[in-house]
Design a protein around this motif. Sequence first.
Motif, PDB file in Angstrom:
ATOM      1  N   TYR A  75       0.849  -1.187   0.000  1.00  0.00           N
ATOM      2  CA  TYR A  75       0.000   0.000   0.000  1.00  0.00           C
ATOM      3  C   TYR A  75       0.887   1.240   0.000  1.00  0.00           C
ATOM      4  CZ  TYR A  75      -3.989  -3.006   1.017  1.00  0.00           C
ATOM      5  OH  TYR A  75      -4.973  -3.954   0.949  1.00  0.00           O
ATOM      6  N   PRO A  76       0.845   2.015  -1.100  1.00  0.00           N
ATOM      7  CA  PRO A  76       1.781   3.130  -1.233  1.00  0.00           C
ATOM      8  C   PRO A  76       1.572   4.231  -0.197  1.00  0.00           C
ATOM      9  CG  PRO A  76       0.203   3.123  -3.045  1.00  0.00           C
ATOM     10  CD  PRO A  76      -0.003   1.854  -2.293  1.00  0.00           C
ATOM     11  N   TRP A  77       0.361   4.308   0.373  1.00  0.00           N
ATOM     12  CA  TRP A  77       0.098   5.383   1.334  1.00  0.00           C
ATOM     13  C   TRP A  77       0.555   5.000   2.739  1.00  0.00           C
ATOM     14  CZ3 TRP A  77      -3.459   2.394  -1.174  1.00  0.00           C
ATOM     15  CH2 TRP A  77      -4.188   1.494  -0.399  1.00  0.00           C
ATOM     16  N   ARG A  78       0.991   3.780   2.908  1.00  0.00           N
ATOM     17  CA  ARG A  78       1.458   3.352   4.221  1.00  0.00           C
ATOM     18  C   ARG A  78       2.975   3.260   4.235  1.00  0.00           C
ATOM     19  NH1 ARG A  78      -1.661  -0.068   7.957  1.00  0.00           N
ATOM     20  NH2 ARG A  78      -3.816   0.616   7.758  1.00  0.00           N
TER      21      ARG A  78
END
Lengths: 272, 283
Positions: free
Chosen positions: A91-94
């Motif tokens: 997950y790129p936002w994590r």
Amino acid sequence: MTASAISVEHATRRYRGRDGELRDALFDFSLEVEAGGFVCLLGPSGCGKTTLLNLVAGFDRPTSGRVLVHGRKVDGPDPSRICIFQSYALYPWRSVLGNVEYGLEVRGVPRAQRRAIAEEYLRLVGLEGFSRHHPHQLSGGMQQRVALARALAVDPESVLMDEPFGALDALTRIRLQDEVGRIALSRSKTILFVTHDVEESVFLADRIVVMAPSPGRIQRIIPVPLKRPRCRTNDGFIALRAEVLHELGVVHPGGPLRTTRPISNRPQESAP
Amino acid sequence: MSAEAVTAASASAAARPRRPPNARTVLAAAARKLLPFSGVALLLAVWHVLAASGLYTAEQLPGPLDALRASREVWTEGTLLPHIGASLARFASAYIAAVGVAVPLGLLFGLRPSLWKAADPVIQVLRPISPVAWFPLAVLWLGIGNLPAIAIIFVAAFYPALLATVSAVRRVDPVFLRVARNFGTRDHQLLLKVIVPAAFPQIAMGLRIAVGAAWVYLVAGEMLGARSGLGFLIMDARNFLRTDLILMAMGLVGAIGFAIDRGVAFLERRLDARWGLLPEEHP
């Protein structure tokens, strides 16, 4: 008799192709994987490797036949069977840590505890010190290590890997194979590993399931009796690699050893 | 392959010694920096020449210096800042309301394809109707003053925000959802933990488009009987034939709109960098 960790019984998966024709991506496929076993599914594209993996993962269901895990029918994805994808699917936002914590988080593990577990698995894959990074700041090999840590953090019984190193350069791939071999050995996970890399399968598997396309089926199961940790350059390894290549029809009988050896090892060319 | 390319690139960058900048490269860099300003300067120059040419009377086309004098006049009167404040307040409340309705609705439509199939034609028929076409109804239903202005801006911001959200949700990488299901994510967790963050960069892009659209219709909305704001200022100046004031207010609308867009673009870049959608800058 105890039930196998994974047991595929006469599974057929039929799709309607883009031309409207029905095709069997997998036909009457049966396979038993014992707990702690490491099975590689090897074959050309279109032979149903990924289809089989999706059936075991529970992302897909067989048209006929069934898939059992410890004797229970698979009816959907489950954290006891974690998939690892070629595209890493982080997950790129994590952050890295946030990604590894994800499975524990949705399970409701308290923050402090899941942090400790995540950090332990980041250490295991050699990424301590990267926990605050975001996935895009890491190389492909490091991202796949994060995905591995994320999978192991929820302590699954089996890990299903779909060409996990297919997008990596050759050296990174070798390093990650070493690591997966080491982890599989030490954590006694059941592993189903899809690949089209012959050397990878000989290096990692207890058994290599060589598959053939249209319809997707087992061509032959080749046991790998080599001791671990394995050496990619010893004769047993090279002979087995040649045998698998031969099975795939890449190398013709009558000289597999010679054609597959590194040039410097060729008897007729060695210096002394 | 990409990893090799990266190492090769960084190796060649390291091998090439960094030369001290000479006068020519400094000048070229300065010229590049000045290019955007030169366009504005050209616009002002053309405006000035046209105004000074005598082609139009001073009432028809005052020059940029007249507009500047007009701005000093309203500034000393102390009415300029309240007008700007009123406009910004209307703009902000309408925009926030539009986003507050459009994004949740977009999430719902994105998640429920059958619902979207029913709603899509309705949206597609309503969307081409210019917010200006709602003027008569806005006045009939909401009277004059603040509310119709807010409604017009709301309509302008609503569609881009809604459509961007729907498409963002529908384009969430299926592998993200697979991972979520694999780890046992429950339905009520899925929205906030996976779908919204995965869709957010594209939603943010829609919100930026919505900001622009909303600001464009601000002036129009404020012509519906508002007693303050930049749109009112233009209407008011027209009634007194103060063309210099009109041009000043127009310039101000443009400048503030530009500033808002740059601000939002800056936030969007920060966000994209965090999501890894932009290459990180390596010094």
